[in-house]
Scaffold this motif. Sequence first.
Motif, PDB file in Angstrom:
ATOM      1  N   PRO A 141     -44.537 -23.552  59.012  1.00 57.18           N
ATOM      2  CA  PRO A 141     -44.083 -23.092  60.333  1.00 57.18           C
ATOM      3  C   PRO A 141     -44.503 -24.047  61.437  1.00 57.18           C
ATOM      4  O   PRO A 141     -45.569 -24.667  61.388  1.00 57.18           O
ATOM      5  CB  PRO A 141     -44.762 -21.725  60.475  1.00 57.18           C
ATOM      6  CG  PRO A 141     -45.080 -21.297  59.079  1.00 57.18           C
ATOM      7  CD  PRO A 141     -45.365 -22.554  58.314  1.00 57.18           C
ATOM      8  N   THR A 163     -40.696 -19.857  62.232  1.00 51.23           N
ATOM      9  CA  THR A 163     -40.310 -20.070  60.843  1.00 51.23           C
ATOM     10  C   THR A 163     -39.457 -21.323  60.719  1.00 51.23           C
ATOM     11  O   THR A 163     -38.485 -21.511  61.454  1.00 51.23           O
ATOM     12  CB  THR A 163     -39.516 -18.857  60.313  1.00 51.23           C
ATOM     13  OG1 THR A 163     -40.332 -17.699  60.438  1.00 51.23           O
ATOM     14  CG2 THR A 163     -39.149 -19.060  58.857  1.00 51.23           C
ATOM     15  N   SER A 171     -32.412 -20.231  61.312  1.00 49.98           N
ATOM     16  CA  SER A 171     -33.599 -19.486  60.918  1.00 49.98           C
ATOM     17  C   SER A 171     -33.201 -18.233  60.152  1.00 49.98           C
ATOM     18  O   SER A 171     -32.027 -17.843  60.100  1.00 49.98           O
ATOM     19  CB  SER A 171     -34.398 -19.091  62.163  1.00 49.98           C
ATOM     20  OG  SER A 171     -33.654 -18.185  62.963  1.00 49.98           O
ATOM     21  N   SER A 257     -38.383 -12.348  64.947  1.00 51.42           N
ATOM     22  CA  SER A 257     -38.192 -12.947  63.623  1.00 51.42           C
ATOM     23  C   SER A 257     -38.485 -11.976  62.484  1.00 51.42           C
ATOM     24  O   SER A 257     -37.980 -12.148  61.383  1.00 51.42           O
ATOM     25  CB  SER A 257     -39.090 -14.179  63.476  1.00 51.42           C
ATOM     26  OG  SER A 257     -40.452 -13.808  63.647  1.00 51.42           O
ATOM     27  N   ASP A 507     -43.500 -17.626  53.905  1.00 52.00           N
ATOM     28  CA  ASP A 507     -43.647 -16.760  55.065  1.00 52.00           C
ATOM     29  C   ASP A 507     -42.365 -16.768  55.887  1.00 52.00           C
ATOM     30  O   ASP A 507     -41.734 -17.815  56.077  1.00 52.00           O
ATOM     31  CB  ASP A 507     -44.808 -17.241  55.950  1.00 52.00           C
ATOM     32  CG  ASP A 507     -46.144 -16.969  55.305  1.00 52.00           C
ATOM     33  OD1 ASP A 507     -46.151 -16.349  54.236  1.00 52.00           O
ATOM     34  OD2 ASP A 507     -47.176 -17.398  55.856  1.00 52.00           O
ATOM     35  N   GLY A 508     -42.018 -15.606  56.384  1.00 58.75           N
ATOM     36  CA  GLY A 508     -40.849 -15.500  57.236  1.00 58.75           C
ATOM     37  C   GLY A 508     -39.563 -15.297  56.472  1.00 58.75           C
ATOM     38  O   GLY A 508     -38.554 -14.948  57.047  1.00 58.75           O
TER      39      GLY A 508
END
Length: 520
Positions: A141, A163, A171, A257, A507-508
């Motif tokens: 990130p 992200t 994204s 997000s 992640d994300g």
Amino acid sequence: MAREGARELNDPPPDYNPRWGGGSRTERFTSSVGQWLGVVDRNEGGWDQVGTMPRSSRSGYYELTGNPSDSEGEVTERQSRARRTLRYVRGKLSRQQQREEAMSTLPTFRPWFTVLISVVTIGLFIAVCITDGIAPISFTPKQHYGLVEDFNGQQVPVTREDTANFFIGPSGSDLIHHGAKFSPCMRSDSRLDLAIQQCKNEEILYKCCQSTNDYCGMMPSDRCSNDSIVGGLTACENPPSGRCQNGISIRPCCLGSTGQCVLTTRQNCSFYDGVWHGDKLLCHHTILDCLRGVCELTWSSSTFSGSNPNQWYRLIIAVFMYNGVIQLVILLAIQLYFCYKIERRIGWLRIFLIYMISGVGGYLTSCIFDPDTVGTGPCGALYGLLGVQLVELVQSWKYINHPFLELIKLLINVIVLLVIGLLPYIDNFANIGGFVFGVLSSFIFVPYISIGKWDRITKLCLISIALPTIVILYLFGFIVFFNIQDGDFCSWCHYLNCIPITDNFCDGFDLSSFYQQSPS
């Protein structure tokens, strides 16, 4: 009487003798086998010399010659074996010749679907990138630093992590806004009700606290001094005289997000690119609004109902979306190669049905095994085409030059796509499900060369098994996904979709944290 110079059964067969003249390949090869076995043709004019038989006599009665010392029983046994061998060879070559002739007469179709699907997906990807831009290109990130005012009006340093998408594309939240597969937007989830209840149980203990600059907000009582506590929820809704004169500065913020709700100031919410709800005081009143902010489609004017999500059509839209330039180039190249080859043989309608059944069925499988992961791309549909290739290879195994080489090439494509599926946004469960549905669909829609009664019976049996199996699998998948909703039965399944190579690699992309509301 045995002819002199007759061949033994273990002698190698001779090459084709041009003196045999015309006739089909089946007839010429049968005569060659007859010469190898020592068989001659008995006609009304007596015994003909092998290799100079007229064409009209090659389908007549054959008799095996032997050694002068052979008994009558041995000659009869050799004759019987020779006739069985000739019948087998003649029948096998005849079927192969008929199959080759049938293959040569099959029509060749123009690849309309291949061209159309490629143009549509490229255009859709370009439109998404123009509308929402490109996410940071990185494996980790991207961090942003800044200063915001806290509850008491003091400047404090904060850090935001955006992200990244190393595929060079939008994204994760932008992909969801355009129709990527994300199950919280597709069904009413019992975990959402549980999250709201858990959040409500925590916020019951919150107090209305007053800051040093005369702002108020709801927060845990341990963050307030005794003299700063104004009261409970009603005290912040209707502050007593002389308290909270500057208004309420702490309100729910939906982080853009992830959809997670936190209690914070407007300035801090803006720094985190969230949506600040100035008309609410607590998060358990706001979770459905957060879900609405995540799931609303950019191109749709209809209002998303957070209490009753019903965007089932994401199963279809996600098939036509790509998450980045890298995925677009790789999967589009594979799609053009296999789609073109298959469509030229079976036509646009058949490949369209196989493509959609495999793609949608693949994402339905993914929704069951890993429901909280964002998914895009036609991987399930492409695996369906690989399933078609496998079925055709098995059915034509005896008639293909170097079939093992073709099988190895097919397995390499399967492995490459599975490895790609370990990256974020690409779904291996969609790959596996798409392959199963592709194999079943190929039995129904791919033309099968039928030579004789048994081939037709085999084809009808395969159709009668594959068609109800597809229907049953779809019904079972929809029931499990929409009604049973057991998303935790496979705790390790998410590792088949994304392996955390680094601490923040996945992640994300997995938005299961949406259900873990943690007001702060």
